[in-house]
Scaffold this motif. Sequence first.
Motif, PDB file in Angstrom:
ATOM      1  N   PRO A   1      -9.793 -12.834 -14.726  1.00 19.75           N
ATOM      2  CA  PRO A   1      -9.314 -11.585 -14.487  1.00 19.75           C
ATOM      3  C   PRO A   1      -9.823 -10.072 -14.946  1.00 19.75           C
ATOM      4  O   PRO A   1      -9.660  -9.742 -14.562  1.00 19.75           O
TER       5      PRO A   1
ATOM      6  N   GLN B   1       3.245 -21.356 -11.059  1.00 20.10           N
ATOM      7  CA  GLN B   1       2.042 -21.838 -10.240  1.00 20.10           C
ATOM      8  C   GLN B   1       1.554 -22.286  -9.990  1.00 20.10           C
ATOM      9  O   GLN B   1       0.751 -22.255  -9.123  1.00 20.10           O
TER      10      GLN B   1
ATOM     11  N   TYR C   1      -3.787 -13.425  -3.050  1.00 25.39           N
ATOM     12  CA  TYR C   1      -3.079 -13.784  -4.358  1.00 25.39           C
ATOM     13  C   TYR C   1      -3.597 -12.035  -3.980  1.00 25.39           C
ATOM     14  O   TYR C   1      -2.127 -11.219  -4.697  1.00 25.39           O
ATOM     15  N   ASN C   2      -4.378 -11.584  -3.715  1.00 24.78           N
ATOM     16  CA  ASN C   2      -4.120 -10.094  -3.542  1.00 24.78           C
ATOM     17  C   ASN C   2      -3.218  -9.451  -2.914  1.00 24.78           C
ATOM     18  O   ASN C   2      -3.047  -8.333  -3.706  1.00 24.78           O
TER      19      ASN C   2
ATOM     20  N   ASN D   1       2.961 -20.912  -6.428  1.00 23.11           N
ATOM     21  CA  ASN D   1       2.109 -19.383  -6.174  1.00 23.11           C
ATOM     22  C   ASN D   1       0.567 -20.348  -5.593  1.00 23.11           C
ATOM     23  O   ASN D   1       0.277 -19.844  -4.529  1.00 23.11           O
TER      24      ASN D   1
ATOM     25  N   ASN E   1     -12.546  -9.641 -12.931  1.00 19.33           N
ATOM     26  CA  ASN E   1     -12.492  -9.661 -11.593  1.00 19.33           C
ATOM     27  C   ASN E   1     -13.326  -9.560 -10.753  1.00 19.33           C
ATOM     28  O   ASN E   1     -13.665  -9.544 -10.133  1.00 19.33           O
TER      29      ASN E   1
ATOM     30  N   THR F   1      -0.199  -9.954  -4.316  1.00 19.29           N
ATOM     31  CA  THR F   1       0.076  -9.364  -5.009  1.00 19.29           C
ATOM     32  C   THR F   1       0.942 -10.135  -6.559  1.00 19.29           C
ATOM     33  O   THR F   1       1.587 -10.655  -6.817  1.00 19.29           O
TER      34      THR F   1
ATOM     35  N   GLU G   1       0.492 -12.686  -9.230  1.00 19.82           N
ATOM     36  CA  GLU G   1      -0.252 -12.618 -10.540  1.00 19.82           C
ATOM     37  C   GLU G   1      -0.128 -13.926 -11.292  1.00 19.82           C
ATOM     38  O   GLU G   1      -1.356 -14.172 -12.176  1.00 19.82           O
ATOM     39  N   ASP G   2       0.902 -14.491 -11.609  1.00 21.04           N
ATOM     40  CA  ASP G   2       1.167 -15.744 -12.111  1.00 21.04           C
ATOM     41  C   ASP G   2       0.341 -16.777 -11.632  1.00 21.04           C
ATOM     42  O   ASP G   2       1.278 -17.534  -9.875  1.00 21.04           O
ATOM     43  N   ARG G   3      -0.785 -17.310 -12.242  1.00 18.90           N
ATOM     44  CA  ARG G   3      -1.486 -18.083 -10.698  1.00 18.90           C
ATOM     45  C   ARG G   3      -2.259 -18.739 -11.485  1.00 18.90           C
ATOM     46  O   ARG G   3      -2.797 -19.107 -12.761  1.00 18.90           O
TER      47      ARG G   3
ATOM     48  N   TYR H   1      -6.273 -20.679 -12.121  1.00 20.04           N
ATOM     49  CA  TYR H   1      -7.736 -19.792 -11.725  1.00 20.04           C
ATOM     50  C   TYR H   1      -8.985 -20.468 -11.914  1.00 20.04           C
ATOM     51  O   TYR H   1     -10.121 -20.034 -11.411  1.00 20.04           O
TER      52      TYR H   1
END
Length: 493
Positions: A213, A261, A239-240, A264, A216, A243, A245-247, A249
């Motif tokens: 993140p 998480q 995700y974008n 999401n 990016n 919006t 954010e708590d995701r 990776y």
Amino acid sequence: MLIEDEYIRLIFGLKLKQIRTEKKLSLFGLAKLTGLSKSYLNEIEKGKKYPKTDKIILLSEGLEVPYDHMVSLKLDKNLAPIGEILQSKILKEIPLDLFGIQENNLIDIIANAPAKVNAFISTIIKIAQNYNLTRESFFLASLRSYQEAHNNYFEDIEEDVEKFANAYHLDLNKKITSTDLEEILVEEFNYKIDTEELAKHNNLNELRNIFIPKKNTLLISKDITEAQKTFIYAKEIAYNFLTIEDRLYTFPWIKFESFDQVLNNFIASYFAGALIIPKQNLVEELKTFFDQEKWNSSTFQNIIDKYNCSAETFYQRLTNILPKQFYIKNLFFLRFTHKLNSEQYKLTKELHITQQQAPHGNRSNEHYCRRWVSLNSITELEQLKKESAFGIQISSYENSDNEYIVLSSATSDPFKRDQNRSVSIGLLISPNLKKRLQFVKDKNIPKKIVGVTCETCSVKNCSDRAAEPWRIQKEQQNESIANSVDKIINTYT
């Protein structure tokens, strides 16, 4: 350990309610006794407010309880287990809001019958320990329950996909490619795509991507297929665009910090599946396909091939569309994995819409029925050394009137070496299904009587059996003993 204000409020409220009920006082009676309002006392007992010192003195004097006892965090034996639950923060781990449950309401239920409820909770914990129920499996079970409660269809996400397609002039009537989505990630969301870094780390060969993140940057494996790359890009867009954010990776994920998480990740995956396999297109194709009186596996495969997706993504998408658009709600989705030369098949993912359909996962290391098409498709893949295998079967369960038509596709596991997997969807054969799916009546579709596990199966002379039916034999033995005992008792009476 730092004690949270919320914990202190809850403990005080529980103690106040316990003392009040022991003295057989109503909230109205306590209000009269102390001069405090009934609504204020109610908020204290629910843990919403903590009274100031002068109010605690009024309560202490009115209830004839020492001030120090009122403010102490020590609980008596009836409430002690509740204190342990609150301190362990387990209620924070459970996604209560998904099921319309308020934490304070649950605490209130526990407080009203502490001994019985705590015994129940202890029982659940012991069962969880015996069956190796981890935090991970608990969260995933919660997610499955959430999906099942909504028939695995989420109109808001479907609408978000259409909004995204309109905003970025993406033609959903054409096959979505990774190139289409990569351009949006780079140009619109300022992503950097790195295809070199993951290859430098041998211990990361099972990962398909890592998102960084702060930079990016999306690290993506060189070895993935076009379909996998498209799905990964579609999730990143979700995700974008949404919006979130708590995701997580990584894909596949290796750890998570919270249930949010996990939820999401599901939302992003749902978005990706709905983008790659648009609802309206799939519905029209399935309508035509379901009108055929004869099953045709080539036609089914052709429908899958119209989309840039894996078999799993397609089957998962069916679990969204069939309940909502075709009213086919009695269905299950299964994913099995099998390591080469192993006797064990693992059920690694399952979903049951409307009811707990058989088959379902077990945690007792029993042998799943070898007559299932889910396992047979893997066997065919391995024995004939195919790239993919497909099977269809009508399964009838022993000692049950239920029949299911089950479709299964097997391929090598894209995330693990020397491992194969199958994905299956099973539909309960009902009058509604027979109206919707004409080919269900096709007599060329093979039929088999199946069990759930070999250990619990009463099918006799089964050549596919992997273990003796010791559990059902034990049940029969106990039943025989019980019948003999009843006869003896009846003789003497």
